[in-house]
Write an enzyme that holds these catalytic residues in place. Structure first.
Site, PDB file in Angstrom:
ATOM      1  CB  VAL A   1      36.312  20.457  56.705  1.00 52.41           C
ATOM      2  CG1 VAL A   1      36.031  19.810  55.364  1.00 52.41           C
ATOM      3  CG2 VAL A   1      35.396  21.640  56.942  1.00 52.41           C
TER       4      VAL A   1
ATOM      5  CE1 TYR B   1      28.899  32.277  57.570  1.00 56.93           C
ATOM      6  CE2 TYR B   1      28.283  34.572  57.324  1.00 56.93           C
ATOM      7  CZ  TYR B   1      28.636  33.366  56.757  1.00 56.93           C
ATOM      8  OH  TYR B   1      28.719  33.245  55.388  1.00 56.93           O
TER       9      TYR B   1
ATOM     10  N   GLY C   1      23.982  21.230  53.962  1.00 56.77           N
ATOM     11  CA  GLY C   1      24.015  20.773  52.570  1.00 56.77           C
ATOM     12  C   GLY C   1      23.112  19.563  52.394  1.00 56.77           C
TER      13      GLY C   1
ATOM     14  CE  LYS D   1      32.233  31.867  56.200  1.00 57.55           C
ATOM     15  NZ  LYS D   1      32.789  30.829  55.304  1.00 57.55           N
TER      16      LYS D   1
END
Ligand code: UDP
Length: 314
Positions: free
Chosen positions: A57, A145, A37, A149
């Site tokens: 997080v 990934y 980000g 997920k």
């Protein structure tokens, strides 16, 4: 007033969610560790209902006061990012989701997780509907990934069933639009940057693999409708118009007026051969379907990329 936490809020999708929810009157707490980000994506936000917290997080999340909604969007999301950050990708999908769910439990928040069409892997069922369990290589380069997920979906459903948290799972298909990074590495940003700077467009494989591309504003609208719904099962959100990568390359050459050549490169390992969402559930339960045509979405995205590259618009 609703108080809403967006993890990954400085990312491509997260920052659009910040804008959308601020517009709906929410107080938005944007949390991001800025590995993929960027503060650039939120620097235009002037609202006094907006707070930015730099935090990973994967570590315990500590926030004072009530939180009505948590949208958990923190994660690298481009295949080149999984290669560069494999362990942070696994940790944010697993430990990060656990922390975000723990916070939802403590604050009695509605929780929404950004899942992905990657849970279907290289699909053997086409188009993909939510009841398909997928075809994923757990130990390949994309496994970091895909499996993170899939774990995130499993723990989200466990918190829903065991702790009665009101949880939502959105399975996001390929999405494009302003605020994708120039060096994002995904197909549309790569092709746009290459076309606008006169470089060869790098089609992987023979370009016959397919994807279905959704414009970001459509996606955000679908996510908001899911957040406000009473649905706890996963929902696909994406644009069902499927095309080959070769067709996308040609579309981008035409839309940018570029004379760049096409260069065919090796297909990355485990690259899905086809992908197209079945959106019957989103249509039926959310009254949602995409509105923005590819030409229209590309126009706005091209303007953004030109601006980023310092190219004057004609
Ligand atoms: N792709 C390509 N050239 C690029 C980047 C991507 O041909 O420069 C292909 C990639 O191999 C895949 C499709 O475009 O088949 C979409 O890739 P992307 O990285 O956007 O996301 P994916 O859908 O694979 O997660």
């Amino acid at each position: 007033m609703h108080r809403t936490l967006i993890t990954g809020g400085a990312g491509f999708l997260g920052s659009h969610l910040c804008d959308y929810l601020l517009n709906k009157g929410h107080h938005v707490i944007c949390m991001d560790n800025l590995i993929t980000g960027s503060l650039e994506n939120i620097k235009h936000i002037k609202s006094d209902r907006f707070t930015f917290i730099e935090h990973n997080v994967t570590k315990f999340i500590d926030i004072d006061g009530p939180i009505d909604y948590i949208l958990h969007f923190a994660s690298p999301a481009s295949p080149i990012d999984y290669l560069e950050f494999p362990i942070p990708t696994l940790k944010v999908g697993s430990l990060g989701t656990h922390n975000a769910l723990g916070l939802a439990k403590k604050k009695k928040s509605v929780f929404l997780i950004a899942s992905t069409s990657e849970v279907y892997g290289d699909p053997l069922v086409h188009p993909q509907s939510e009841d398909y369990w997928g075809n994923v290589n757990p130990i390949g380069p994309r496994g970091v990934y895909d499996e993170a997920k899939r774990f995130a979906e499993a723990i989200t459903m466990a918190y829903h069933r065991y702790h009665n948290i009101d949880t939502k799972i959105v399975r996001i298909f390929n999405t494009y639009g302003p605020r994708m990074r120039l060096n994002d590495g995904r197909a549309i940003p790569n092709f746009l940057k290459q076309a606008l700077t006169g470089k060869e467009l790098t089609a992987y494989g023979d370009g016959s693999q397919t994807r279905s591309f959704c414009y970001v504003s459509d996606l955000i609208e679908g996510i908001y409708r899911l957040l406000m719904s009473n649905i706890n099962d996963p929902i696909n959100i994406g644009n069902p118009i499927e095309m080959t990568i070769q067709q996308m390359v040609e579309k981008i050459l035409q839309a940018t007026g570029s004379h760049s050549k096409i260069s065919y490169r090796p297909l990355p390992e485990d690259d899905p051969k086809v992908r197209q969402p079945n959106i019957e559930k989103a249509v039926k339960y959310l009254g949602w379907e995409p509105q923005i045509k590819l030409d229209e979405g590309l126009k706005t995205t091209i303007e953004y990329f030109k601006n980023q590259l310092g190219i004057e618009s004609s």
